[in-house]
Scaffold this motif. Structure first.
Motif, PDB file in Angstrom:
ATOM      1  N   VAL A 112       1.299  -1.622  -6.882  1.00  0.00           N
ATOM      2  CA  VAL A 112       2.592  -1.077  -6.472  1.00  0.00           C
ATOM      3  C   VAL A 112       2.530  -0.604  -5.024  1.00  0.00           C
ATOM      4  O   VAL A 112       3.430  -0.885  -4.229  1.00  0.00           O
ATOM      5  N   ARG A 113       1.463   0.105  -4.656  1.00  0.00           N
ATOM      6  CA  ARG A 113       1.321   0.578  -3.278  1.00  0.00           C
ATOM      7  C   ARG A 113       1.286  -0.598  -2.296  1.00  0.00           C
ATOM      8  O   ARG A 113       1.900  -0.541  -1.234  1.00  0.00           O
ATOM      9  N   THR A 114       0.577  -1.645  -2.654  1.00  0.00           N
ATOM     10  CA  THR A 114       0.509  -2.832  -1.802  1.00  0.00           C
ATOM     11  C   THR A 114       1.908  -3.437  -1.634  1.00  0.00           C
ATOM     12  O   THR A 114       2.312  -3.779  -0.517  1.00  0.00           O
ATOM     13  N   ALA A 115       2.640  -3.522  -2.729  1.00  0.00           N
ATOM     14  CA  ALA A 115       4.000  -4.084  -2.661  1.00  0.00           C
ATOM     15  C   ALA A 115       4.909  -3.204  -1.818  1.00  0.00           C
ATOM     16  O   ALA A 115       5.749  -3.704  -1.053  1.00  0.00           O
ATOM     17  N   LEU A 116       4.753  -1.896  -1.932  1.00  0.00           N
ATOM     18  CA  LEU A 116       5.582  -0.980  -1.137  1.00  0.00           C
ATOM     19  C   LEU A 116       5.295  -1.087   0.361  1.00  0.00           C
ATOM     20  O   LEU A 116       6.187  -0.900   1.186  1.00  0.00           O
ATOM     21  N   ASN A 117       4.063  -1.404   0.699  1.00  0.00           N
ATOM     22  CA  ASN A 117       3.665  -1.464   2.098  1.00  0.00           C
ATOM     23  C   ASN A 117       3.747  -2.862   2.705  1.00  0.00           C
ATOM     24  O   ASN A 117       3.377  -3.056   3.854  1.00  0.00           O
ATOM     25  N   THR A 118       4.235  -3.812   1.921  1.00  0.00           N
ATOM     26  CA  THR A 118       4.384  -5.179   2.400  1.00  0.00           C
ATOM     27  C   THR A 118       5.855  -5.397   2.762  1.00  0.00           C
ATOM     28  O   THR A 118       6.728  -5.159   1.939  1.00  0.00           O
ATOM     29  N   PRO A 119       6.099  -5.841   3.992  1.00  0.00           N
ATOM     30  CA  PRO A 119       7.509  -6.048   4.411  1.00  0.00           C
ATOM     31  C   PRO A 119       8.196  -7.172   3.669  1.00  0.00           C
ATOM     32  O   PRO A 119       7.725  -8.018   3.081  1.00  0.00           O
TER      33      PRO A 119
END
Length: 119
Positions: A112-119
């Motif tokens: 989830v964190r990776t998805a949140l930080n991916t534009p």
């Protein structure tokens, strides 16, 4: 409002009841201020224990989707937009999928964190 439960599903019955309400709120089928069926009545119609229905209603209360009032029963609140109800339902589905895959909590949170930080 249509309530359906699948006794063969791995999803607890109370969670299935809560999901039915979430979907109805998200779809606009249930309006703010609308009363949900009494727990006893719904339990009888679904063939489940009244405490199962109350667990589902309690979860919805914790999410801010309904208010539980003595003498008035469960009432849909006006404070949660349908988009939030839809998002809550999708998050629950993702969590269920992750559990089915045997993922740990930290692994899911990392995704989830990776998805949140991916534009």
């Amino acid at each position: 409002m249509l309530f359906r439960v699948d006794p063969t599903s791995a999803v607890p019955l109370g969670d299935q009841i809560a999901a039915s309400v979430r979907r109805s709120v998200a779809d606009g089928a249930v309006a703010p201020g609308e009363r949900l069926p009494a727990a006893r009545v719904l339990a009888e119609s679904l063939g489940v224990n009244v405490h199962t229905v109350l667990r589902g209603y309690q979860r919805l209360r914790e999410e801010g989707l309904i208010e539980l009032r003595r003498g008035r029963g469960a009432v849909v609140t006006g404070g949660v937009p349908p988009q939030r109800a839809r998002l809550l339902e999708r998050v629950r589905e993702v969590v269920a999928d992750a559990r089915e895959l045997g993922m740990r909590e930290d692994e899911l949170l990392d995704l989830v964190r990776t998805a949140l930080n991916t534009p």
